[in-house]
Design a protein around this motif. Structure first.
Motif, PDB file in Angstrom:
ATOM      1  N   PHE A  71       0.881  -1.164   0.000  1.00 32.45           N
ATOM      2  CA  PHE A  71       0.000   0.000   0.000  1.00 32.45           C
ATOM      3  C   PHE A  71       0.914   1.208   0.000  1.00 32.45           C
ATOM      4  N   THR A  72       0.486   2.264  -0.675  1.00 33.61           N
ATOM      5  CA  THR A  72       1.387   3.396  -0.877  1.00 33.61           C
ATOM      6  C   THR A  72       0.861   4.681  -0.254  1.00 33.61           C
ATOM      7  N   ARG A  74       0.797   7.458  -1.788  1.00 33.03           N
ATOM      8  CA  ARG A  74      -0.053   8.078  -2.813  1.00 33.03           C
ATOM      9  C   ARG A  74      -1.437   7.455  -2.790  1.00 33.03           C
ATOM     10  N   GLY A  75      -1.523   6.172  -2.513  1.00 33.33           N
ATOM     11  CA  GLY A  75      -2.819   5.513  -2.392  1.00 33.33           C
ATOM     12  C   GLY A  75      -3.590   6.012  -1.191  1.00 33.33           C
ATOM     13  N   GLN A  76      -2.881   6.259  -0.082  1.00 28.92           N
ATOM     14  CA  GLN A  76      -3.549   6.777   1.117  1.00 28.92           C
ATOM     15  C   GLN A  76      -4.190   8.130   0.857  1.00 28.92           C
ATOM     16  N   PHE A  82     -11.200   4.347  -5.441  1.00 28.00           N
ATOM     17  CA  PHE A  82     -10.536   3.117  -5.872  1.00 28.00           C
ATOM     18  C   PHE A  82     -10.148   3.132  -7.338  1.00 28.00           C
ATOM     19  N   TYR A  85      -7.073   5.030  -7.752  1.00 25.21           N
ATOM     20  CA  TYR A  85      -5.944   4.277  -7.177  1.00 25.21           C
ATOM     21  C   TYR A  85      -5.491   3.186  -8.141  1.00 25.21           C
ATOM     22  N   ARG A  86      -6.440   2.432  -8.667  1.00 27.34           N
ATOM     23  CA  ARG A  86      -6.093   1.357  -9.608  1.00 27.34           C
ATOM     24  C   ARG A  86      -5.367   1.930 -10.828  1.00 27.34           C
ATOM     25  N   ALA A  89      -1.832   2.978  -9.868  1.00 25.27           N
ATOM     26  CA  ALA A  89      -0.952   1.824  -9.646  1.00 25.27           C
ATOM     27  C   ALA A  89      -0.601   1.149 -10.966  1.00 25.27           C
ATOM     28  N   LEU A  97       5.507   4.580  -6.014  1.00 20.76           N
ATOM     29  CA  LEU A  97       4.413   5.319  -5.395  1.00 20.76           C
ATOM     30  C   LEU A  97       4.574   5.527  -3.892  1.00 20.76           C
TER      31      LEU A  97
END
Length: 123
Positions: A71-72, A74-76, A82, A85-86, A89, A97
């Protein structure tokens, strides 16, 4: 990361290994009143480490034939987004990331060898 962000990342990361390895959780655990209980079969430990160590852990786990879940940071930042995020990624290379959490499932001895440089997170 602050304790809340660590807890959030750990919860998010834990879900994906459970999809990869169905042995992690029991099908259904209920008490005498029918309330659901967490049915985890293996220890889950939250460890502390630097970003560079997390990346190295994920790379080492991949080299060992395991399927680490990352988990990154940048994702947080993409709360409840979602699809974004996908896309992010899928458009990046592994490690670009800012990895903030890694989940690894495997035999106890192998996981201990991979994580021996980390300490238990104390919040």
């Amino acid at each position: 990361m602050e304790a809340g962000a660590v807890a959030n990342a750990a919860a998010i990361v834990m879900g994906q290994p459970a999809r990869i390895d169905a042995r992690i959780y029991a099908d259904d655990v209920r008490d005498g009143d029918g309330a659901h209980h967490a049915g985890i079969r293996f220890n889950t430990v939250v460890l502390a480490g630097r970003t560079s160590h997390l990346l190295q852990l994920a790379e080492s786990a991949r080299a060992e034939g395991l399927a680490p879940v990352v988990f990154t940071t940048r994702g947080q930042a993409l709360s409840n987004s979602f699809d974004d995020y996908r896309a992010m990624a899928e458009g990046a290379c592994f490690g670009e990331l800012g990895i903030c959490a890694v989940g690894v499932v495997g035999e106890d001895a192998g996981i201990r060898a991979l994580t021996k440089r980390f300490s238990v997170y104390k919040g």
